[in-house]
Design an enzyme around this catalytic site. Structure first.
Site, PDB file in Angstrom:
ATOM      1  N   GLU A 164     -13.236   5.255   4.254  1.00 25.39           N
ATOM      2  CA  GLU A 164     -13.123   4.445   5.439  1.00 25.39           C
ATOM      3  C   GLU A 164     -14.569   5.114   6.525  1.00 25.39           C
ATOM      4  O   GLU A 164     -14.765   4.141   7.210  1.00 25.39           O
ATOM      5  CB  GLU A 164     -12.083   4.501   6.481  1.00 25.39           C
ATOM      6  CG  GLU A 164     -11.613   5.915   6.622  1.00 25.39           C
ATOM      7  CD  GLU A 164     -10.230   6.175   7.026  1.00 25.39           C
ATOM      8  OE1 GLU A 164      -9.353   5.407   6.342  1.00 25.39           O
ATOM      9  OE2 GLU A 164      -9.814   6.947   7.475  1.00 25.39           O
ATOM     10  N   GLN A 190       0.922  -1.210   0.020  1.00 28.09           N
ATOM     11  CA  GLN A 190      -0.026  -0.253   0.027  1.00 28.09           C
ATOM     12  C   GLN A 190       0.708   1.153   0.090  1.00 28.09           C
ATOM     13  O   GLN A 190       0.161   2.307   0.040  1.00 28.09           O
ATOM     14  CB  GLN A 190      -0.966   0.130   1.246  1.00 28.09           C
ATOM     15  CG  GLN A 190      -1.992  -1.110   1.127  1.00 28.09           C
ATOM     16  CD  GLN A 190      -2.954  -1.121   2.297  1.00 28.09           C
ATOM     17  OE1 GLN A 190      -2.945  -2.069   3.039  1.00 28.09           O
ATOM     18  NE2 GLN A 190      -3.447   0.094   2.808  1.00 28.09           N
ATOM     19  N   ARG A 239      -8.995  -0.098   7.317  1.00 26.83           N
ATOM     20  CA  ARG A 239      -9.824   0.800   6.708  1.00 26.83           C
ATOM     21  C   ARG A 239     -10.242   2.000   7.653  1.00 26.83           C
ATOM     22  O   ARG A 239     -11.511   2.272   7.953  1.00 26.83           O
ATOM     23  CB  ARG A 239     -11.055  -0.018   6.502  1.00 26.83           C
ATOM     24  CG  ARG A 239     -11.836   0.519   5.102  1.00 26.83           C
ATOM     25  CD  ARG A 239     -12.800   0.158   4.404  1.00 26.83           C
ATOM     26  NE  ARG A 239     -13.474   0.825   3.429  1.00 26.83           N
ATOM     27  CZ  ARG A 239     -14.098   0.393   2.315  1.00 26.83           C
ATOM     28  NH1 ARG A 239     -14.489  -0.845   2.218  1.00 26.83           N
ATOM     29  NH2 ARG A 239     -14.720   1.043   1.361  1.00 26.83           N
ATOM     30  N   CYS A 240      -9.362   2.613   8.301  1.00 25.23           N
ATOM     31  CA  CYS A 240      -9.513   3.686   9.125  1.00 25.23           C
ATOM     32  C   CYS A 240      -8.247   4.713   9.241  1.00 25.23           C
ATOM     33  O   CYS A 240      -7.297   4.084   8.765  1.00 25.23           O
ATOM     34  CB  CYS A 240      -9.939   3.278  10.457  1.00 25.23           C
ATOM     35  SG  CYS A 240      -8.837   2.769  11.678  1.00 25.23           S
TER      36      CYS A 240
END
Ligand code: CDP
Length: 795
Positions: free
Chosen positions: A749, A228, A375-376
């Protein structure tokens, strides 16, 4: 120069700019099976790597015997820590500057830790070889619970750290302890609740993997990997290996979901790269599902105490929290260096609370290292859960409507920019507007009446209504306060407009399915008056892309999206000079018209020129004194983060006989400022809500007392499927970010962050009349039934 697009006014000029529902460019290759993931990469002479993993959670390695493995036909090499020590690669730094074994040197610290690597001509042979590596373990007592780990008699896990005498990892605090204590002492009403945000796994559909490919001819190491953050990984590879950074190329091809799991560096990547360097042959390593869940970065695992102080009519005066965090065997949380508890410190949420204080203690346990931002935006998910649950607890204590108590405490639109008591600067918001819209969409009053009717008629199924009015913090930097491994968190975009009028855009962020190839092209199309189809977006290759910090924490739009807009405007500036030359007018008489996407001569609207004609001019008829070409690059350091928000309302039915929970209605109103592509946003919301449902209802990585991972595969770690997902009703409001060049905030997110408290609040709400104030996640039927029983509501 024209102030950027205005909310929702930019739609519809038809070139695929801001606000248009452009179909995703990348879907053509994905839905026709032409994606190129790490495991699709095949190189001539490529070898395969399989890792030998420890069956024990805590054990000293007495001996490793490679001989039987080396006898397997096709096994080329068996590597252990001793072999890596020779190259100074036996350990690697974590993102939090801890030192993690690449292959265990002395003591295993969690089940499935990497002990040896077998390199063979094909994957099956490598697996056969791995089964024949004989490891002699001296098994030690494990500790898999953070509270147990901090007991005096707990076995010491990190005896490799000089001076470490217990399993204590770190402490952190924020806010004003004394002032908060004073408010609590004097407050007419206080509530407290203990809640565990359970250990989750991001569980991307593609597991982690890498192909190391050292080219001795060029003396260059290429690593294709599920990353990522390719650039930061290149820097770390250079620092660890001593190979100069320009001799390393990280390529992150198509990535099948990341969700924070692909931010850290894992031993498998290092082994694949090191083995290809030593053997001078490409080496592929791709992990299996259970390896991914059992050994790679987990998320959450925050045991939180929440407290609110309030007046009797529901004005919140102070919030206090104390957290026990499980960091696993190494401090490998993926958080900005200066925020060991991530962005947990925005735990005052959407509310105008003057006083706050938070503390956190983290412990080492015999579990896989982690604490990634699933996802935050770092730990904002835990913060949102804490405050949104506590507001419901307070509402029930006071007998107030949970919508009303929120309305009473919201930060008001005119208070922005708003400084929170823990020092965060919210850019913009209109929380009441989003809540009102959600209440209307959810038919709130009707469901409140229906809820009452069911209680009065002793119905088989109780009804619960849950609200979450969350605020997020996304878009790290700014560089002055946020860094990863010391590198400031800016991001970048480079635009090259070619002579025939189309363009290549390269960005420093990396998509894992969010649709960047489409939305970044839309930003440039909007800013340059080009057609979206004439723009190609590239990313994920450190040899060609400008340096960036990667994609996580919904930072792509707030940071690299801003860079794309600013780079476009730089191109436009040069384009203006060329336009003046082509139109034979003075540069100061040239104006840019966003609607037509063309430059005009002031006062003569029929004299105009498009970017395509300007591109030709830049290469074929440049003005005197100008350099040829039409390109620009921008490295964008955001002045602040952006603060998207939303209101989610969930209506559930709870079966009093079975404890089953069914979703009756699920409304999500989001505000991410100006919207680039509403269709992509809706897709992001749907996916994130599905993950929120998984969190609230099903997912949990669990361990037994021996340290075995009991939730380590998809038979036991339950992900929601379409069968568990209800119909979502989505809505939006638009409150632009005042400091972002196109007024956009991140959104990816928000649904994962915002939905779990709404769901838990709904199930609690169904039983609140029975005195229930909290239910732990995941709310499986047995957990819910026990609560029903406790409340005397079970049928
Ligand atoms: O960093 P990440 O891409 O995961 O998150 P994001 O910046 O929130 O973007 C997720 C997707 O939604 C991207 O394709 C964005 O371009 C898109 N988006 C949008 O269309 N409008 C916004 N205001 C924010 C995001």
């Amino acid at each position: 120069e024209d102030g950027g697009p205005q909310p929702e006014k930019h739609c519809g000029h038809g070139r695929g700019g801001m606000g248009e529902e452009v179909k995703r460019k990348e879907d053509q290759r994905f839905i026709t099976g032409r994606g190129n993931y790490v495991d699709d990469i095949k190189k001539s002479g490529m070898l395969h790597c399989e890792l030998v993993r420890s069956p024990h959670a805590h054990a000293r390695i007495e001996d490793i015997d490679k001989s039987r493995a080396l006898e397997v036909d096709g096994v080329v090499a068996v590597l252990t820590a001793d072999d890596l020590l020779e190259y100074d690669l036996a350990t690697m730094p974590t993102l939090m500057d801890d030192t993690q074994d690449v292959l265990v040197n002395d003591k295993v610290k969690f089940q499935s830790q990497e002990v040896a690597a077998v390199i063979a001509t094909d994957r099956y042979t490598a697996k056969d070889g791995a089964q024949k590596v004989d490891v002699d373990y001296d098994v030690l007592d494990p500790v898999v619970d953070a509270a147990d780990a901090l007991e005096d008699d707990a076995p010491l896990i990190r005896d490799d750290i000089e001076g470490q005498e217990d399993n204590h990892c770190l402490d952190w605090e924020t806010g004003d302890e004394e002032a908060t204590a004073e408010v609590f002492d004097e407050a007419p009403v206080t509530v407290t609740e203990q809640m565990l945000y359970q250990r989750l796994h991001p569980a991307p559909i593609e597991t982690c993997g890498a192909v190391g490919d050292y080219d001795p001819g060029k003396d260059k190491l290429t690593v294709h990997m599920t990353s990522q953050a390719p650039h930061i990984h290149r820097t770390l590879f250079a620092q660890v290996s001593g190979i100069p950074e320009h001799k390393i190329r990280i390529v992150s091809p198509d990535v099948g979901g990341g969700f924070g799991n692909k931010v850290p560096i894992y031993p498998g990547y290092v082994v694949a790269a090191a083995a290809s360097y030593v053997l001078e042959q490409p080496v592929k390593w791709v992990e299996e599902r259970s390896e991914n869940i059992q050994s790679t970065g987990f998320a959450r695992d925050y045991d939180m105490q929440g407290e609110l102080a309030a007046t009797e009519d529901g004005e919140i005066l102070a919030v206090r929290t104390d957290v026990l965090a499980d960091h696993g065997a190494y401090n490998a949380v993926a958080q900005p260096s200066k925020f060991p508890a991530g962005f947990f410190n925005i735990f005052t949420g959407s509310y105008d609370i003057d006083t706050a204080y938070g503390t956190l203690t983290a412990a080492y346990t015999n579990t896989a290292p982690g604490g990634v931002a699933y996802r935050c935006s770092f730990r904002v998910t835990e913060a949102v859960y804490l405050i949104e649950r506590m507001v419901k607890v307070l509402a029930d204590e006071l007998g107030m409507d949970p919508a009303e108590i929120r309305r009473k405490n919201f930060i008001q639109p005119e208070q922005f920019p708003y400084e929170s008591p823990t020092g965060w600067n919210y850019d913009s918001g209109d929380y009441e507007k989003a809540l009102d819209k959600a209440l209307e969409m959810a038919d709130y009053d009707h469901y409140r009446e229906e809820q009452q009717r069911r209680i009065e008629t002793d119905a088989d199924k109780l009804l619960g209504i849950g609200i979450s009015s969350f605020t997020e913090v996304v878009g790290a930097g700014p560089g002055k306060s946020c860094d990863i491994a010391g590198v400031e968190m800016f991001d970048s975009a480079e635009i090259r407009v070619h002579p025939t009028g189309n363009a290549t855009v390269r960005v420093g962020v990396q998509t894992q399915g969010q649709g960047h190839e489409t939305t970044f092209a839309q930003i440039v199309a909007e800013e340059l008056g080009m057609d979206v189809d004439d723009i190609t977006v590239e990313h994920g290759d450190t040899d060609t892309d400008p340096y960036g910090l990667g994609t996580y924490g919904s930072r792509s739009t707030p940071v690299a999206g801003a860079a794309a807009a600013v780079a476009s405007r730089k191109v436009r500036e040069k384009a203006k000079a060329i336009a003046a030359n082509e139109l034979e007018a003075a540069e100061e008489d040239i104006t840019w018209d966003r609607e037509s996407g063309e430059f005009h001569v002031a006062g003569a609207p029929d004299r105009s020129i498009s970017i395509t004609e300007i591109a030709a001019g830049a290469y074929m008829n440049k003005p005197a004194g100008e350099d040829p070409g039409l390109e620009a690059v921008n490295y964008y350091d955001p002045p602040e983060m952006t603060y998207p928000f939303g209101s989610y309302i969930v209506v559930v039915e709870v079966d009093r006989e079975t404890g089953e929970v069914e979703f009756e209605k699920f409304v999500a109103v989001d505000d991410c400022g100006n919207r680039i592509n509403p269709m992509i946003i809706e897709g992001q919301i749907h996916g994130g809500l599905a993950q929120g449902i998984g969190t609230a209802m099903m997912e949990h990585v669990t361990f037994d007392d021996n340290g075995n991972v009991t939730g380590g595969d998809f038979m036991n770690y339950l992900l929601p499927t379409s069968m568990e997902i209800p119909n979502f009703e989505t809505g939006h409001t638009v409150t632009p970010s005042p400091h972002h060049p196109i007024g956009a905030k991140g959104v990816g997110e928000s649904p994962t962050v915002g939905s779990p408290p709404a769901i838990v609040n709904a199930v609690v709400d169904a039983m609140a009349h029975g005195g229930i104030s909290h239910i732990e996640m995941p709310m499986t039927p047995d957990v819910v039934w026990e609560k029903l029983d406790e409340a005397g509501l079970a049928a």
